[in-house]
Design an enzyme around this catalytic site. Structure first.
Site, short mmCIF file in Angstrom:
data_model
loop_
_atom_site.label_atom_id
_atom_site.label_comp_id
_atom_site.label_asym_id
_atom_site.label_seq_id
_atom_site.Cartn_x
_atom_site.Cartn_y
_atom_site.Cartn_z
N HIS A 91 49.51 69.69 44.78
CA HIS A 91 49.26 68.84 43.62
C HIS A 91 50.40 67.84 43.45
CE1 HIS A 91 52.22 70.64 40.80
NE2 HIS A 91 51.87 71.80 41.32
N CYS A 145 53.72 76.41 44.44
CA CYS A 145 52.86 75.29 44.82
C CYS A 145 53.58 74.29 45.71
CB CYS A 145 52.34 74.59 43.57
SG CYS A 145 51.08 75.54 42.70
#
Length: 292
Positions: A246, A262
């Site tokens: 992301h 992440c």
């Protein structure tokens, strides 16, 4: 009269409690697993976007709220009869307006190896052409300030990109997203050819290390809401439990912080990876982030 005084005190206490509640703020630097339904926009919108101030390459980290002192310093008194001396004006440099950094030669070497940023002369001396190429590189990879100075951040990013070996991904013939945890880089391959990158990333910090392995994209969402960390995750592509790609919510080059697993990306890279990928896209994660 006693009833009136009691009501006045109760009203004042309620106001104090309400003000105390409103002082709490979300932690915009945190990120992590995607959640289910986003909260009301009025309560959550402020958590999105870049929330950490960029760290200039020339200066130490300071508080964003710190303001320079406006207290005037006393002017030194001049003894009677003293003559005023005038310093000679500095000679203009060939690269005026573009400071030279402590990693000039190394950055020239790495950018020459990478290609695509202009013609540089590998001599350790700043020039107008070197300045333009370094600025172009800094703008591309979100390095602030983009002044053309070959400082520590520019050196680190250039070195990691130049050292990335795309063949180590073992991508195969299908579209594959590749993550090198050791060099903190990401790229995409299809049919043995690089179709995106390499570019920079920031993965899990100590205690939240992004695990190596082979995965596949399980879910995509252009704007995912993270329940654990209460922050928006733009261009979300989940590939391992609560871990996914992301757009970063902080300054990507702040190495003092990391994600909760992440794979953080700059805006343009998150968008490009989003456009390329689909549910089922193969993801290969290799190496290990230093310090995790």
């Amino acid at each position: 009269m006693q009833r009136v005084r009691f009501l006045a005190r109760a009203t004042a206490l309620a106001l104090v409690v309400l003000v105390g509640v409103g002082a709490c703020a979300l932690d915009p630097q945190a990120e992590g697993a995607g959640g289910s339904t986003p909260g009301p926009v009025g309560l959550t919108e402020g958590a999105s976007g870049a929330s950490a101030s960029p760290t200039p390459e020339q200066q130490p980290v300071t508080s964003p709220s710190a303001q320079p002192s406006r207290t005037a310093s006393p002017k030194p008194s001049r003894s009677p009869g003293a003559t005023k001396t005038t310093k000679p004006a500095p000679k203009p440099s060939a690269s005026a307006g573009c400071p030279q950094g402590e990693h000039q030669r190394a950055v020239e070497t790495y950018l020459t190896r990478l290609g695509g940023f202009g013609t540089l002369t590998v001599d350790g001396e700043q020039s107008a052409a070197d300045c333009a190429a370094i600025k172009k590189f800094q703008i591309r990879y979100g390095i602030s300030p983009s002044s053309g100075r070959a400082g520590p951040t520019t050196y680190d990013v250039a070195k990691r990109l130049a050292a990335t070996d795309t063949a180590r991904c073992n991508a195969g013939s299908r579209l594959t997203f590749c993550v090198d945890l050791t060099r903190q880089t990401v790229w995409a391959m299809r049919g043995g050819k690089v179709v995106m990158g390499p570019t920079v990333t920031r993965t899990g910090m100590s205690g939240y290390a992004t695990p190596a392995g082979t995965y596949s994209v399980g879910r995509k969402n252009p704007r995912e809401w993270s329940n654990p960390y209460e922050v928006w995750l733009p261009y979300w592509q989940q590939f391992n439990g609560g871990i996914g790609f992301h757009e970063t919510t902080t300054y990507l080059h702040n190495g003092a912080i990391g994600s909760h697993g992440c794979v953080n990306l700059l805006h343009r890279d998150a968008v490009r990876l989003w456009e390329l990928g689909s549910v089922g896209t193969r993801v290969v994660v290799i190496g290990r982030r230093p310090g995790t």
